[in-house]
Design a protein around this motif. Structure first.
Motif, PDB file in Angstrom:
ATOM      1  N   UNK A 149      -5.223   6.550  -0.405  1.00 23.91           N
ATOM      2  CA  UNK A 149      -4.197   5.526  -0.257  1.00 23.91           C
ATOM      3  C   UNK A 149      -4.493   4.413  -1.262  1.00 23.91           C
ATOM      4  N   UNK A 150      -3.461   3.960  -1.950  1.00 24.21           N
ATOM      5  CA  UNK A 150      -3.607   3.023  -3.057  1.00 24.21           C
ATOM      6  C   UNK A 150      -2.976   1.661  -2.748  1.00 24.21           C
ATOM      7  N   UNK A 151      -3.335   0.683  -3.578  1.00 23.10           N
ATOM      8  CA  UNK A 151      -2.682  -0.620  -3.536  1.00 23.10           C
ATOM      9  C   UNK A 151      -1.834  -0.773  -4.791  1.00 23.10           C
ATOM     10  N   UNK A 152      -0.576  -1.211  -4.574  1.00 25.55           N
ATOM     11  CA  UNK A 152       0.324  -1.523  -5.678  1.00 25.55           C
ATOM     12  C   UNK A 152       0.677  -3.008  -5.590  1.00 25.55           C
ATOM     13  N   UNK A 153       1.145  -3.558  -6.711  1.00 24.82           N
ATOM     14  CA  UNK A 153       1.649  -4.929  -6.710  1.00 24.82           C
ATOM     15  C   UNK A 153       2.942  -4.977  -7.502  1.00 24.82           C
ATOM     16  N   UNK A 154       3.923  -5.699  -6.979  1.00 25.69           N
ATOM     17  CA  UNK A 154       5.195  -5.862  -7.688  1.00 25.69           C
ATOM     18  C   UNK A 154       4.981  -6.871  -8.811  1.00 25.69           C
ATOM     19  N   UNK A 155       5.283  -6.453 -10.037  1.00 23.08           N
ATOM     20  CA  UNK A 155       5.056  -7.300 -11.212  1.00 23.08           C
ATOM     21  C   UNK A 155       6.318  -7.352 -12.074  1.00 23.08           C
ATOM     22  N   UNK A 156       6.363  -8.330 -12.965  1.00 22.05           N
ATOM     23  CA  UNK A 156       7.427  -8.434 -13.951  1.00 22.05           C
ATOM     24  C   UNK A 156       6.812  -8.240 -15.330  1.00 22.05           C
ATOM     25  N   UNK A 157       7.325  -7.264 -16.103  1.00 22.58           N
ATOM     26  CA  UNK A 157       6.746  -7.012 -17.412  1.00 22.58           C
ATOM     27  C   UNK A 157       7.352  -7.928 -18.472  1.00 22.58           C
ATOM     28  N   UNK A 158       6.915  -7.740 -19.715  1.00 19.90           N
ATOM     29  CA  UNK A 158       7.345  -8.621 -20.813  1.00 19.90           C
ATOM     30  C   UNK A 158       8.847  -8.543 -21.071  1.00 19.90           C
ATOM     31  N   UNK A 159       9.457  -7.431 -20.704  1.00 21.42           N
ATOM     32  CA  UNK A 159      10.908  -7.250 -20.906  1.00 21.42           C
ATOM     33  C   UNK A 159      11.717  -7.751 -19.705  1.00 21.42           C
ATOM     34  N   UNK A 160      11.034  -8.293 -18.712  1.00 17.07           N
ATOM     35  CA  UNK A 160      11.738  -8.806 -17.535  1.00 17.07           C
ATOM     36  C   UNK A 160      12.001  -7.760 -16.467  1.00 17.07           C
ATOM     37  N   UNK A 166       0.197   0.095 -10.240  1.00 17.99           N
ATOM     38  CA  UNK A 166      -0.990   0.558  -9.527  1.00 17.99           C
ATOM     39  C   UNK A 166      -2.122  -0.445  -9.727  1.00 17.99           C
ATOM     40  N   UNK A 167      -2.754  -0.859  -8.618  1.00 18.03           N
ATOM     41  CA  UNK A 167      -3.838  -1.844  -8.682  1.00 18.03           C
ATOM     42  C   UNK A 167      -5.191  -1.176  -8.478  1.00 18.03           C
ATOM     43  N   UNK A 181       0.836  -1.203   0.000  1.00 20.22           N
ATOM     44  CA  UNK A 181       0.000   0.000   0.000  1.00 20.22           C
ATOM     45  C   UNK A 181       0.868   1.251   0.000  1.00 20.22           C
ATOM     46  N   UNK A 182       0.358   2.318  -0.591  1.00 15.70           N
ATOM     47  CA  UNK A 182       1.125   3.562  -0.696  1.00 15.70           C
ATOM     48  C   UNK A 182       0.201   4.728  -0.998  1.00 15.70           C
ATOM     49  N   UNK A 183       0.612   5.925  -0.571  1.00 11.75           N
ATOM     50  CA  UNK A 183      -0.139   7.140  -0.925  1.00 11.75           C
ATOM     51  C   UNK A 183       0.221   7.630  -2.316  1.00 11.75           C
ATOM     52  N   UNK A 184       1.169   6.926  -2.967  1.00 11.35           N
ATOM     53  CA  UNK A 184       1.675   7.371  -4.279  1.00 11.35           C
ATOM     54  C   UNK A 184       2.097   6.160  -5.106  1.00 11.35           C
ATOM     55  N   UNK A 185       2.037   6.310  -6.424  1.00 11.79           N
ATOM     56  CA  UNK A 185       2.561   5.298  -7.347  1.00 11.79           C
ATOM     57  C   UNK A 185       3.154   6.011  -8.542  1.00 11.79           C
ATOM     58  N   UNK A 186       4.205   5.453  -9.112  1.00 12.68           N
ATOM     59  CA  UNK A 186       4.865   6.145 -10.234  1.00 12.68           C
ATOM     60  C   UNK A 186       3.962   6.226 -11.458  1.00 12.68           C
TER      61      UNK A 186
END
Length: 392
Positions: A356-367, A373-374, A270-275
């Motif tokens: 306040x937001x929810x984020x998730x750590x993900x891996x994109x197609x380029x690795x 941001x969720x 969770x975070x108050x900000x996301x890139x």
């Protein structure tokens, strides 16, 4: 000289002094005290880099005033921090002090700052002490109240249907308030609540106890190297497949992702900000930060940038007349700037009202591994201590 002439002279002199006091300052002096060495160095560097970037983007000025800034490493040491604060106030006569990372540093220095009627902008901690009865006109939390971000994770854990959660954090004010925040919004059972030593790097005993407790999920707040070591050891134990990790964004941000890579993939934070928040101020900030430093900003970076832009808006609002302390405080409280987090305003205790937001750590197609941001979890969130603050 007749009495009336003396009186007129005194009035004229007072008018001259008042006019002089109304003139804009030549510069704004900022004491920037942050952690630049040891386990918290990455956090302090992110806050500093973003603050300096904001000044650069404004042509070396804030609100039209040239900036005179002194950056000092607090070494995450309250004694060293107090010495620096004394120098900032007595020798340098700064207008503003900002930058600290840890509440264990902030709490010992705040009495000196506030008793000397100096503005303090908190860029990375919002202790409960100063959100309630000890709230002060010179204290502004630009980041969050310590419970804000963990509260969102507590609400999220409930919505995911986790019935039994274990918690772990270091035993210092920020750690204790983080776990309290999670519990405030979590509706299930807390099966274990563990407090570790600050700087602890071996979690074998704690992980063994987690295996015995068999929670549905584990909420952890372990800043810097503590969290990096914990996640590595937790994943090596095989527990991740049975009890996913939940954390506030502080411990699943760019520094942790760089150190852990795929070990963090899937982690909700969770975070108050996301890139990737789509507002224009944030797009401008992220692009400039990546161009300047060759890396994505962290949530810490966003807080440092917001602090500088808050100052920019306030100095502009008083036309550079920051010597008018009462007007300057009002301008800061008005918060007339575009926050990178989107909606931002101060509550009566001068802590943020924000989403306040929810984020998730993900891996994109380029690795590439990064946060995505969720969803929004808390809307116009207010901390639970503001009603104890006597300021209106």
């Amino acid at each position: 000289m007749k009495k009336s002439a003396i009186a007129r002279a005194m009035v004229f002199s007072a008018a001259l002094l008042a006019a002089a006091g109304a003139q804009a300052a030549d510069e704004i002096k900022i004491g920037f005290l942050t952690t630049l060495s040891g386990p918290g160095a990455g956090t302090g560097q992110d806050i500093r880099d973003a603050f300096l970037l904001a000044i650069k983007m404004n042509g070396g000025k804030l609100g039209g005033l040239p900036v005179n800034i002194s950056v000092t490493d607090d070494q995450n040491n309250p004694v060293a921090a107090r010495q620096t604060v004394e120098r900032y106030i007595k020798r340098d006569k700064v207008d503003v002090i900002t930058g600290p990372v840890f509440s264990s540093v902030v709490l010992p220095i705040l009495p000196t700052i506030l008793q000397n009627d100096t503005v303090f902008l908190s860029t990375n901690t919002g202790p409960a002490d100063y959100a309630g009865e000890k709230c002060d006109p010179n204290f502004f939390a630009v980041s969050w109240q310590n419970e804000d971000v963990p509260q969102a994770m507590g609400a999220f854990a409930s919505s995911k249907g986790y019935k039994r959660v274990a918690m772990i954090a270091p035993n210092y004010p920020g750690g204790r308030e983080s776990l309290q925040g999670f519990k405030r919004k979590y509706t299930g059972e807390i099966v274990d609540e563990v407090y570790t030593k600050m700087g602890q790097l071996d979690y074998s005993a704690e992980i063994a106890n987690l295996k015995t407790a068999k929670p549905d999920a584990v909420f952890y707040f372990l800043p810097g190297g503590m969290g990096i070591n914990f996640v590595k050891q937790y994943n090596a134990s095989g527990l991740q497949k049975d009890a996913p990790l939940l954390t506030p964004g502080f411990t699943a941000d760019t520094e942790n992702i760089a150190a852990l890579g795929k070990d963090l993939v899937g982690t909700y934070n969770s975070s108050q900000w996301a890139h990737d928040l789509p507002n224009e101020a944030n797009k401008k900030f992220v692009e400039a930060y990546q161009k300047e430093y060759g890396r994505l900003p962290s949530m810490y970076s966003s807080q440092g940038y917001d602090a500088a832009m808050l100052l920019d808006g306030a100095v502009r609002q008083v036309n550079g007349k920051i010597e008018d302390h009462k007007a300057f405080l009002k301008a800061l409280k008005d918060a007339k700037f575009d926050s990178v987090r989107g909606k931002f305003r101060f509550n009566n205790n001068q802590y943020p009202i924000h989403d306040i937001y929810m984020r998730q750590v993900v891996e994109d197609a380029q690795g590439n591994v990064q946060n995505k941001l969720v969803s929004k979890v808390l809307d116009n969130h207010r901390d639970p201590f503001a009603n104890q603050c006597p300021m209106k």
